[in-house]
Design a protein around this motif. Structure first.
Motif, PDB file in Angstrom:
ATOM      1  N   ARG A  50     -10.222  25.750 -25.890  1.00  0.00           N
ATOM      2  CA  ARG A  50      -9.769  24.836 -26.951  1.00  0.00           C
ATOM      3  C   ARG A  50     -10.763  23.725 -27.252  1.00  0.00           C
ATOM      4  NH1 ARG A  50      -4.814  24.980 -24.040  1.00  0.00           N
ATOM      5  NH2 ARG A  50      -5.342  22.960 -23.121  1.00  0.00           N
ATOM      6  N   ALA A  51     -11.730  23.504 -26.378  1.00  0.00           N
ATOM      7  CA  ALA A  51     -12.629  22.350 -26.503  1.00  0.00           C
ATOM      8  C   ALA A  51     -13.463  22.431 -27.776  1.00  0.00           C
ATOM      9  CB  ALA A  51     -13.550  22.267 -25.288  1.00  0.00           C
ATOM     10  N   GLY A  52     -13.826  21.270 -28.275  1.00  0.00           N
ATOM     11  CA  GLY A  52     -14.619  21.208 -29.497  1.00  0.00           C
ATOM     12  C   GLY A  52     -13.779  20.720 -30.665  1.00  0.00           C
ATOM     13  N   VAL A  62     -15.788  30.863 -14.835  1.00  0.00           N
ATOM     14  CA  VAL A  62     -14.482  30.625 -15.460  1.00  0.00           C
ATOM     15  C   VAL A  62     -14.283  31.669 -16.558  1.00  0.00           C
ATOM     16  CG1 VAL A  62     -13.052  29.030 -16.802  1.00  0.00           C
ATOM     17  CG2 VAL A  62     -14.547  28.150 -15.003  1.00  0.00           C
ATOM     18  N   GLY A  63     -13.294  32.528 -16.375  1.00  0.00           N
ATOM     19  CA  GLY A  63     -13.017  33.533 -17.397  1.00  0.00           C
ATOM     20  C   GLY A  63     -14.182  34.445 -17.684  1.00  0.00           C
ATOM     21  N   GLY A  64     -14.988  34.728 -16.673  1.00  0.00           N
ATOM     22  CA  GLY A  64     -16.114  35.625 -16.852  1.00  0.00           C
ATOM     23  C   GLY A  64     -17.375  34.976 -17.371  1.00  0.00           C
ATOM     24  N   GLN A  65     -17.370  33.674 -17.606  1.00  0.00           N
ATOM     25  CA  GLN A  65     -18.581  32.991 -18.059  1.00  0.00           C
ATOM     26  C   GLN A  65     -18.979  31.912 -17.063  1.00  0.00           C
ATOM     27  OE1 GLN A  65     -18.206  30.598 -21.647  1.00  0.00           O
ATOM     28  NE2 GLN A  65     -16.043  30.202 -21.261  1.00  0.00           N
ATOM     29  N   PRO A 108     -20.463  25.866 -21.187  1.00  0.00           N
ATOM     30  CA  PRO A 108     -19.427  24.851 -20.951  1.00  0.00           C
ATOM     31  C   PRO A 108     -19.794  23.936 -19.786  1.00  0.00           C
ATOM     32  CG  PRO A 108     -18.436  27.019 -21.256  1.00  0.00           C
ATOM     33  CD  PRO A 108     -19.921  27.239 -21.133  1.00  0.00           C
ATOM     34  N   ILE A 109     -19.369  22.685 -19.894  1.00  0.00           N
ATOM     35  CA  ILE A 109     -19.617  21.680 -18.859  1.00  0.00           C
ATOM     36  C   ILE A 109     -18.273  21.146 -18.374  1.00  0.00           C
ATOM     37  CG2 ILE A 109     -20.637  19.420 -18.358  1.00  0.00           C
ATOM     38  CD1 ILE A 109     -22.715  20.029 -20.568  1.00  0.00           C
ATOM     39  N   VAL A 110     -18.083  21.162 -17.068  1.00  0.00           N
ATOM     40  CA  VAL A 110     -16.851  20.657 -16.461  1.00  0.00           C
ATOM     41  C   VAL A 110     -17.195  19.414 -15.641  1.00  0.00           C
ATOM     42  CG1 VAL A 110     -14.931  21.164 -14.902  1.00  0.00           C
ATOM     43  CG2 VAL A 110     -15.856  22.978 -16.379  1.00  0.00           C
ATOM     44  N   ILE A 111     -16.532  18.305 -15.941  1.00  0.00           N
ATOM     45  CA  ILE A 111     -16.769  17.042 -15.240  1.00  0.00           C
ATOM     46  C   ILE A 111     -15.578  16.768 -14.326  1.00  0.00           C
ATOM     47  CG2 ILE A 111     -17.206  14.571 -15.480  1.00  0.00           C
ATOM     48  CD1 ILE A 111     -18.247  15.130 -18.307  1.00  0.00           C
ATOM     49  N   ALA A 122      -6.112  28.794 -14.672  1.00  0.00           N
ATOM     50  CA  ALA A 122      -5.658  29.157 -16.016  1.00  0.00           C
ATOM     51  C   ALA A 122      -5.699  27.951 -16.947  1.00  0.00           C
ATOM     52  CB  ALA A 122      -4.244  29.729 -15.954  1.00  0.00           C
ATOM     53  N   CYS A 123      -5.335  26.765 -16.433  1.00  0.00           N
ATOM     54  CA  CYS A 123      -5.394  25.545 -17.237  1.00  0.00           C
ATOM     55  C   CYS A 123      -6.827  25.260 -17.689  1.00  0.00           C
ATOM     56  CB  CYS A 123      -4.862  24.363 -16.435  1.00  0.00           C
ATOM     57  SG  CYS A 123      -3.085  24.374 -16.124  1.00  0.00           S
ATOM     58  N   LEU A 124      -7.778  25.414 -16.768  1.00  0.00           N
ATOM     59  CA  LEU A 124      -9.170  25.137 -17.107  1.00  0.00           C
ATOM     60  C   LEU A 124      -9.701  26.135 -18.121  1.00  0.00           C
ATOM     61  CD1 LEU A 124     -11.819  23.631 -16.730  1.00  0.00           C
ATOM     62  CD2 LEU A 124     -12.287  25.057 -14.726  1.00  0.00           C
ATOM     63  N   GLU A 125      -9.412  27.398 -17.928  1.00  0.00           N
ATOM     64  CA  GLU A 125      -9.887  28.414 -18.869  1.00  0.00           C
ATOM     65  C   GLU A 125      -9.359  28.144 -20.276  1.00  0.00           C
ATOM     66  OE1 GLU A 125     -10.040  33.307 -19.412  1.00  0.00           O
ATOM     67  OE2 GLU A 125      -9.252  32.412 -17.555  1.00  0.00           O
ATOM     68  N   ALA A 126      -8.078  27.776 -20.367  1.00  0.00           N
ATOM     69  CA  ALA A 126      -7.496  27.487 -21.677  1.00  0.00           C
ATOM     70  C   ALA A 126      -8.115  26.226 -22.286  1.00  0.00           C
ATOM     71  CB  ALA A 126      -5.985  27.314 -21.540  1.00  0.00           C
TER      72      ALA A 126
END
Length: 238
Positions: free
Chosen positions: A202-204, A30-33, A69-72, A194-198
């Protein structure tokens, strides 16, 4: 949308997600990471096995990949209601999973959840609602309890609950009502990658769910009561 289609839309740069016994796990770009991906599919109820397996994925990520990052990905009909799971203490396993998500957040891992199909009761609380922020697709189904079941338990007629649900999101299922209550940050459409990358960017930071619920008119007193408990102040009528 099945999980394969979802993964292609979320991770156009590629992913290595595998499904085994209705549990999803792997990595993606995601976004290079690189991000850790964990979740469920086919509306599977969360039993002791899946709760422990998801917790292990998250703890391994905290240990081996600091701040990754963790995506659930959420699709569950809730916790598994079987005698075996109850005897084993399913509540403890669910709590353990929630605590693992919490420790990941505390160790600096951005945690983003997405309800892509169905999210019910305890299976949603200890996964999607433990993330830094939870999002949903427009066609997703979210509820803690259906109105017929709520009527049986509360002894309030279903017709009355249906009437209340028209104006009060606390009584009503659906992703849009959870947005109003602040439990869901936003509903994603169009470019999901794009929604996920943004969202990861913003997370945290502090948990804003109660504040969002007040701002959106879905939970007008949650933030006020929480602040009063924290500070020892009084609760003012809404």
């Amino acid at each position: 949308m099945n999980w394969q289609e979802l993964a292609s839309a979320l991770f156009p740069s590629g992913h290595a997600i595998e499904e085994s016994k209705h549990m999803l796990q792997g990595t993606a770009s995601v976004g290079g990471q690189t991000v850790c991906v964990v979740g469920t599919t086919d509306h599977v109820p969360i039993g002791v096995e899946i709760a422990l397996a998801q917790a292990r994925v998250i703890l391994d990520t905290v240990r081996d990949h600091p701040k990754r990052p963790i995506v659930i990905l959420v699709d569950t009909e809730g916790q598994r209601l079987r005698h075996r799971d109850e005897m084993l203490g399913i509540n403890g396993y669910m709590a353990h999973l929630g605590k693992c998500v919490d420790i990941a957040r505390r160790r600096g891992h951005p945690v983003v959840a997405l309800v892509y199909d169905q999210a019910l009761s305890g299976g949603f609380i200890t996964s999607g609602l433990m993330a830094d922020a939870c999002y949903a697709l427009p066609e997703s189904t979210i509820r803690v309890m259906g109105l017929p079941a709520m009527a049986r338990i509360t002894k309030v007629p279903e017709e009355r609950l249906t009437e209340l649900a028209r104006s009060n999101p606390v009584f009503a299922p659906g992703a849009s009502n959870y947005v109003r209550m602040g439990g869901v940050e936003a509903i994603w459409e169009n470019d999901l990658a794009a929604c996920l990358e943004a969202a990861i960017a913003r997370a945290g930071g502090p948990d804003r769910r109660a504040a969002l619920g007040a701002e959106r008119g879905g939970r007008r007193l949650a933030a006020t009561v929480t602040d009063a408990v924290r500070t020892g102040g009084d609760v003012q009528p809404a």
